[in-house]
Write a protein that holds these residues in place. Structure first.
Motif, PDB file in Angstrom:
ATOM      1  N   ARG A  37       0.683  -1.267   0.020  1.00 18.78           N
ATOM      2  CA  ARG A  37       0.033  -0.261   0.010  1.00 18.78           C
ATOM      3  C   ARG A  37       0.935   1.155   0.000  1.00 18.78           C
ATOM      4  N   VAL A  38       0.477   2.101  -0.820  1.00 19.80           N
ATOM      5  CA  VAL A  38       1.447   3.339  -0.847  1.00 19.80           C
ATOM      6  C   VAL A  38       0.624   4.640  -0.094  1.00 19.80           C
ATOM      7  N   TYR A  39       1.118   5.399   0.637  1.00 14.19           N
ATOM      8  CA  TYR A  39       0.478   6.259   1.471  1.00 14.19           C
ATOM      9  C   TYR A  39       1.046   7.695   1.101  1.00 14.19           C
ATOM     10  N   GLY A  40       0.173   8.783   0.889  1.00  9.83           N
ATOM     11  CA  GLY A  40       0.860   9.988   0.386  1.00  9.83           C
ATOM     12  C   GLY A  40       0.419  11.078   1.448  1.00  9.83           C
ATOM     13  N   HIS A  41       1.810  12.027   1.583  1.00  9.27           N
ATOM     14  CA  HIS A  41       1.680  13.060   2.538  1.00  9.27           C
ATOM     15  C   HIS A  41       1.990  14.353   2.105  1.00  9.27           C
ATOM     16  N   THR A  42       1.614  15.296   2.815  1.00  7.80           N
ATOM     17  CA  THR A  42       2.019  16.766   2.402  1.00  7.80           C
ATOM     18  C   THR A  42       2.509  17.609   3.508  1.00  7.80           C
ATOM     19  N   ASP A  43       3.026  18.822   3.278  1.00  3.82           N
ATOM     20  CA  ASP A  43       3.272  19.589   4.181  1.00  3.82           C
ATOM     21  C   ASP A  43       2.071  20.326   4.699  1.00  3.82           C
ATOM     22  N   LYS A  44       2.167  21.259   5.589  1.00  3.29           N
ATOM     23  CA  LYS A  44       0.881  22.015   6.087  1.00  3.29           C
ATOM     24  C   LYS A  44       0.299  22.985   5.334  1.00  3.29           C
ATOM     25  N   VAL A  45       1.048  23.552   4.240  1.00  7.75           N
ATOM     26  CA  VAL A  45       0.486  24.671   3.450  1.00  7.75           C
ATOM     27  C   VAL A  45      -0.308  24.584   2.671  1.00  7.75           C
ATOM     28  N   GLY A  46      -1.413  25.095   2.759  1.00 10.48           N
ATOM     29  CA  GLY A  46      -2.743  24.706   1.985  1.00 10.48           C
ATOM     30  C   GLY A  46      -3.884  24.226   2.774  1.00 10.48           C
TER      31      GLY A  46
ATOM     32  N   ALA B  34      -3.713  -0.709  -2.400  1.00 10.06           N
ATOM     33  CA  ALA B  34      -4.724   0.520  -2.287  1.00 10.06           C
ATOM     34  C   ALA B  34      -3.671   1.601  -2.255  1.00 10.06           C
ATOM     35  N   VAL B  35      -4.017   2.772  -2.597  1.00  9.81           N
ATOM     36  CA  VAL B  35      -3.453   4.081  -2.135  1.00  9.81           C
ATOM     37  C   VAL B  35      -4.352   4.886  -1.063  1.00  9.81           C
ATOM     38  N   ALA B  36      -3.649   5.434  -0.291  1.00  7.64           N
ATOM     39  CA  ALA B  36      -4.322   6.388   0.742  1.00  7.64           C
ATOM     40  C   ALA B  36      -3.608   7.695   0.863  1.00  7.64           C
ATOM     41  N   SER B  37      -4.374   8.709   1.536  1.00  5.93           N
ATOM     42  CA  SER B  37      -3.814   9.807   1.642  1.00  5.93           C
ATOM     43  C   SER B  37      -4.016  10.511   3.073  1.00  5.93           C
ATOM     44  N   PHE B  38      -2.939  10.796   3.641  1.00  8.08           N
ATOM     45  CA  PHE B  38      -3.123  11.188   5.146  1.00  8.08           C
ATOM     46  C   PHE B  38      -3.046  12.813   5.079  1.00  8.08           C
TER      47      PHE B  38
ATOM     48  N   ARG C 158      -0.014  12.084  -5.163  1.00 10.20           N
ATOM     49  CA  ARG C 158       1.439  11.682  -5.161  1.00 10.20           C
ATOM     50  C   ARG C 158       1.524  10.137  -4.884  1.00 10.20           C
ATOM     51  N   ALA C 159       0.482   9.439  -4.175  1.00 12.44           N
ATOM     52  CA  ALA C 159       0.445   8.012  -3.921  1.00 12.44           C
ATOM     53  C   ALA C 159       0.314   7.350  -5.433  1.00 12.44           C
ATOM     54  N   ARG C 160      -0.730   8.001  -6.175  1.00 13.27           N
ATOM     55  CA  ARG C 160      -1.214   7.414  -7.425  1.00 13.27           C
ATOM     56  C   ARG C 160       0.264   7.546  -8.390  1.00 13.27           C
ATOM     57  N   ALA C 161       0.756   8.374  -8.172  1.00 14.18           N
ATOM     58  CA  ALA C 161       2.162   8.725  -9.195  1.00 14.18           C
ATOM     59  C   ALA C 161       3.123   7.446  -8.923  1.00 14.18           C
TER      60      ALA C 161
ATOM     61  N   ARG D  67       6.770  25.449   4.709  1.00 18.65           N
ATOM     62  CA  ARG D  67       7.318  24.146   3.521  1.00 18.65           C
ATOM     63  C   ARG D  67       8.283  23.180   4.379  1.00 18.65           C
ATOM     64  N   GLU D  68       8.207  21.981   4.210  1.00 19.11           N
ATOM     65  CA  GLU D  68       9.019  21.254   4.776  1.00 19.11           C
ATOM     66  C   GLU D  68       9.119  20.028   3.726  1.00 19.11           C
ATOM     67  N   ARG D  69      10.182  19.990   2.943  1.00 21.10           N
ATOM     68  CA  ARG D  69      10.465  18.857   2.108  1.00 21.10           C
ATOM     69  C   ARG D  69      10.301  17.563   2.571  1.00 21.10           C
ATOM     70  N   ARG D  70      10.839  17.340   3.793  1.00 17.97           N
ATOM     71  CA  ARG D  70      10.478  15.899   4.241  1.00 17.97           C
ATOM     72  C   ARG D  70       9.192  15.507   4.731  1.00 17.97           C
ATOM     73  N   ASN D  71       8.331  16.543   4.831  1.00 20.80           N
ATOM     74  CA  ASN D  71       6.733  15.955   4.996  1.00 20.80           C
ATOM     75  C   ASN D  71       6.006  15.766   3.693  1.00 20.80           C
ATOM     76  N   ARG D  72       6.728  16.220   2.551  1.00 21.99           N
ATOM     77  CA  ARG D  72       6.115  16.034   1.286  1.00 21.99           C
ATOM     78  C   ARG D  72       6.762  14.883   0.638  1.00 21.99           C
ATOM     79  N   ARG D  73       5.706  13.573   0.873  1.00 16.40           N
ATOM     80  CA  ARG D  73       6.489  12.116   0.666  1.00 16.40           C
ATOM     81  C   ARG D  73       5.289  11.340   0.511  1.00 16.40           C
ATOM     82  N   THR D  74       5.774  10.146  -0.259  1.00 14.14           N
ATOM     83  CA  THR D  74       5.008   8.977   0.183  1.00 14.14           C
ATOM     84  C   THR D  74       5.891   7.924   0.753  1.00 14.14           C
ATOM     85  N   VAL D  75       5.098   6.865   1.229  1.00 12.46           N
ATOM     86  CA  VAL D  75       5.501   5.864   1.962  1.00 12.46           C
ATOM     87  C   VAL D  75       4.916   4.616   1.406  1.00 12.46           C
ATOM     88  N   THR D  76       6.060   3.659   1.006  1.00 14.37           N
ATOM     89  CA  THR D  76       5.406   2.428   0.522  1.00 14.37           C
ATOM     90  C   THR D  76       5.510   1.296   1.587  1.00 14.37           C
TER      91      THR D  76
END
Length: 220
Positions: free
Chosen positions: A106-115, A147-151, A127-130, A163-172
């Motif tokens: 399963r692939v999880y998508g994450h973002t930073d808190k901007v937006g 499945a893909v899921a977004s947190f 991001r997870a779908r990519a 902005r924090e690059r380490r938060n903009r990620r996916t985890v498999t």
């Protein structure tokens, strides 16, 4: 003096009170009182029980996957595009996944808190779908990418509003086993968990996918 006398009376009463009484509970709930009330061993007992079912094997395999390959890829701000570093990581993941055709992910998508929360939820999913699409391009059947899921922004690695690059990620992550695979139908989970992963034998070699929807071959 009156307060001292009252305290000493309560102390004496607590010393004489039977375990389970209201006075005993009130006194022994103060800071420094005994922490373990007998339930401390329950977690160990539950872990021992878990070792007898599939969940324990999924847990062990998840740790192995995380130890042997990079499970996270990062993204540019407000982007779901995979850069060169992300593609390198995903090719490494695909090498591993191909050698364990009985396993689902399963692939999880994450973002930073901007937006906004809603926008970030959608961006995490994109991001997870990519990542799923890229793994599929490497010969991994999408039937195994369970499945893909977004947190979204809800699980930051670094707590910051900026902005924090380490938060903009996916985890498999390993999510389970392919139920239709013959080895799993025979209940041989341990055989999968402890199968040797030969990283050097994969690069540049021909590969065969078995256990998905049919089989196919390709080369790196």
């Amino acid at each position: 003096m009156k307060h001292t006398t009252t305290f000493l009376a309560l102390l004496a009463l607590a010393g004489c009170a039977a375990p389970g009484s209201e006075v005993y509970r009130s006194y022994h709930s103060e800071a420094g009182a005994l922490v373990d009330t007998g339930s401390f061993g329950n977690a160990t007992m539950q872990n021992q029980h878990a070792m007898t079912n599939e969940g324990a094997y999924v847990y062990n395999l998840s740790h192995r996957f995380a130890n042997e390959v990079a499970t996270t890829v990062n993204f540019a701000f407000n982007s779901a595009q995979l850069d060169a570093g992300a593609r390198d990581t995903l090719r490494e993941q695909a090498h591993w996944i191909r050698q364990f055709p009985e396993v689902r992910f399963r692939v999880y998508g994450h973002t930073d808190k901007v937006g906004s929360h809603g926008y970030n939820k959608a961006l995490g999913m994109a991001r997870a779908r990519a990542v799923v699409a890229y793994l599929a391009s490497q010969g991994i059947s999408t039937s195994r990418l369970e499945a893909v899921a977004s947190f979204g922004e809800t699980q930051p690695l670094i707590v910051t509003e900026g902005r924090e690059r380490r938060n903009r990620r996916t985890v498999t992550e390993v999510s389970g086993f392919v139920k239709s695979n013959p080895i799993i139908m025979d209940g041989k989970y341990a055989e999968v968990v402890y199968r040797e992963y030969i990283k050097s034998a994969v690069s540049g070699a021909r590969w065969t996918i078995v256990g998905d929807a049919g089989s196919s071959e390709g080369s790196e």
